[in-house]
Design a protein around this motif. Structure first.
Motif, PDB file in Angstrom:
ATOM      1  N   HIS A   3       0.839  -1.194   0.000  1.00 39.72           N
ATOM      2  CA  HIS A   3       0.000   0.000   0.000  1.00 39.72           C
ATOM      3  C   HIS A   3       0.879   1.250   0.000  1.00 39.72           C
ATOM      4  O   HIS A   3       1.849   1.328   0.737  1.00 39.72           O
ATOM      5  CB  HIS A   3      -0.917  -0.021   1.225  1.00 39.72           C
ATOM      6  CG  HIS A   3      -1.790   1.174   1.333  1.00 39.72           C
ATOM      7  ND1 HIS A   3      -2.829   1.408   0.471  1.00 39.72           N
ATOM      8  CD2 HIS A   3      -1.766   2.216   2.199  1.00 39.72           C
ATOM      9  CE1 HIS A   3      -3.423   2.550   0.803  1.00 39.72           C
ATOM     10  NE2 HIS A   3      -2.793   3.049   1.856  1.00 39.72           N
ATOM     11  N   ILE A   5       0.873   5.574   0.261  1.00 43.70           N
ATOM     12  CA  ILE A   5       0.141   6.778   0.629  1.00 43.70           C
ATOM     13  C   ILE A   5       0.879   7.939  -0.035  1.00 43.70           C
ATOM     14  O   ILE A   5       2.069   8.134   0.197  1.00 43.70           O
ATOM     15  CB  ILE A   5       0.112   6.976   2.151  1.00 43.70           C
ATOM     16  CG1 ILE A   5      -0.508   5.760   2.830  1.00 43.70           C
ATOM     17  CG2 ILE A   5      -0.629   8.257   2.513  1.00 43.70           C
ATOM     18  CD1 ILE A   5      -0.292   5.725   4.321  1.00 43.70           C
ATOM     19  N   PHE A 147      -2.907  15.031   4.038  1.00 44.39           N
ATOM     20  CA  PHE A 147      -3.289  13.634   3.823  1.00 44.39           C
ATOM     21  C   PHE A 147      -4.713  13.638   3.284  1.00 44.39           C
ATOM     22  O   PHE A 147      -5.552  14.436   3.713  1.00 44.39           O
ATOM     23  CB  PHE A 147      -3.214  12.843   5.135  1.00 44.39           C
ATOM     24  CG  PHE A 147      -1.814  12.425   5.499  1.00 44.39           C
ATOM     25  CD1 PHE A 147      -1.385  11.130   5.267  1.00 44.39           C
ATOM     26  CD2 PHE A 147      -0.927  13.327   6.062  1.00 44.39           C
ATOM     27  CE1 PHE A 147      -0.094  10.740   5.600  1.00 44.39           C
ATOM     28  CE2 PHE A 147       0.363  12.953   6.398  1.00 44.39           C
ATOM     29  CZ  PHE A 147       0.788  11.653   6.167  1.00 44.39           C
ATOM     30  N   ASP A 152      -6.035   7.557   5.683  1.00 45.93           N
ATOM     31  CA  ASP A 152      -4.650   7.658   5.209  1.00 45.93           C
ATOM     32  C   ASP A 152      -3.701   8.029   6.346  1.00 45.93           C
ATOM     33  O   ASP A 152      -2.585   7.523   6.435  1.00 45.93           O
ATOM     34  CB  ASP A 152      -4.527   8.689   4.079  1.00 45.93           C
ATOM     35  CG  ASP A 152      -4.783   8.089   2.710  1.00 45.93           C
ATOM     36  OD1 ASP A 152      -5.019   6.864   2.623  1.00 45.93           O
ATOM     37  OD2 ASP A 152      -4.728   8.840   1.713  1.00 45.93           O
ATOM     38  N   ARG A 153      -4.137   8.928   7.230  1.00 45.09           N
ATOM     39  CA  ARG A 153      -3.307   9.286   8.393  1.00 45.09           C
ATOM     40  C   ARG A 153      -3.114   8.077   9.298  1.00 45.09           C
ATOM     41  O   ARG A 153      -2.018   7.822   9.795  1.00 45.09           O
ATOM     42  CB  ARG A 153      -3.943  10.422   9.190  1.00 45.09           C
ATOM     43  CG  ARG A 153      -3.659  11.773   8.614  1.00 45.09           C
ATOM     44  CD  ARG A 153      -4.158  12.834   9.553  1.00 45.09           C
ATOM     45  NE  ARG A 153      -5.417  13.322   9.027  1.00 45.09           N
ATOM     46  CZ  ARG A 153      -5.862  14.549   9.173  1.00 45.09           C
ATOM     47  NH1 ARG A 153      -5.185  15.421   9.869  1.00 45.09           N
ATOM     48  NH2 ARG A 153      -6.988  14.913   8.643  1.00 45.09           N
TER      49      ARG A 153
END
Length: 180
Positions: A3, A5, A147, A152-153
């Motif tokens: 993953h 970000i 973000f 996401d954070r």
């Protein structure tokens, strides 16, 4: 699955001020406490034993002056942050960060870089920033607001906790909800 970000951010003056105030917090507290103790010590050396009321007034005055010192020092750091921010063209550029299980990639108009999680000294969190320290004097600054979402954070925090030792991770103490 690895993953990723992706965060695109640019720093504002308030971010630089928060960063500088965050990293000087301990020294500012120590300065105020040392002043408090020295002031009381000098008064007691000069005056000797003080009556209860006079001693209370001296302590109150000392607290007031120590608080003023705390705020003046913070004001000075904010002023120096303005000068630093305005003089640094690179810090104001748009930066793109890509966080993955492998590490961190970052890019701006002037520079690009890639580091593995093992290259990270520690990760800290202030009220509005994630601070990725590469050493004690060099860091990547990522404002939380850039973000895409709360998940996401949370995924970033999880990624940091998975890839760094517990003593390298310092989350904001005031955070009540672990998903924010």
């Amino acid at each position: 699955m690895n993953h990723e970000i992706v965060v695109e951010s640019s720093l504002e003056l308030k971010d630089v001020q928060e960063l500088n105030l965050f990293f000087t917090r301990t020294s500012r507290v120590m300065l105020a406490v040392i002043f408090f103790v020295v002031f009381i010590g000098i008064i007691l050396l000069v005056e000797g034993k003080l009556s209860g009321t006079l001693f209370g007034i001296v302590v109150l005055l000392d607290i007031l002056v120590s608080l003023m010192l705390w705020f003046v020092n913070g004001w000075s750091i904010r002023r120096k942050s303005i000068k630093a921010f305005l003089s640094d063209q690179l810090i104001r550029q748009l930066h793109t960060f890509v966080f993955s299980g492998e590490g961190i990639q970052y890019a701006s108009k002037s520079e690009t870089g890639k580091m593995f999680w093992t290259d990270i000294y520690e990760v800290r969190e202030s009220r509005n920033l994630f601070l990725i320290l590469l050493s004690t004097s060099r860091s990547l600054i990522v404002p939380k607001k850039f973000f895409a979402s709360e998940p996401d954070r949370a995924a970033f925090r999880n990624m940091v906790e998975t890839n760094l030792e517990a003593e390298q991770v310092h989350w904001h103490r005031m955070r009540q909800n672990p998903d924010t």
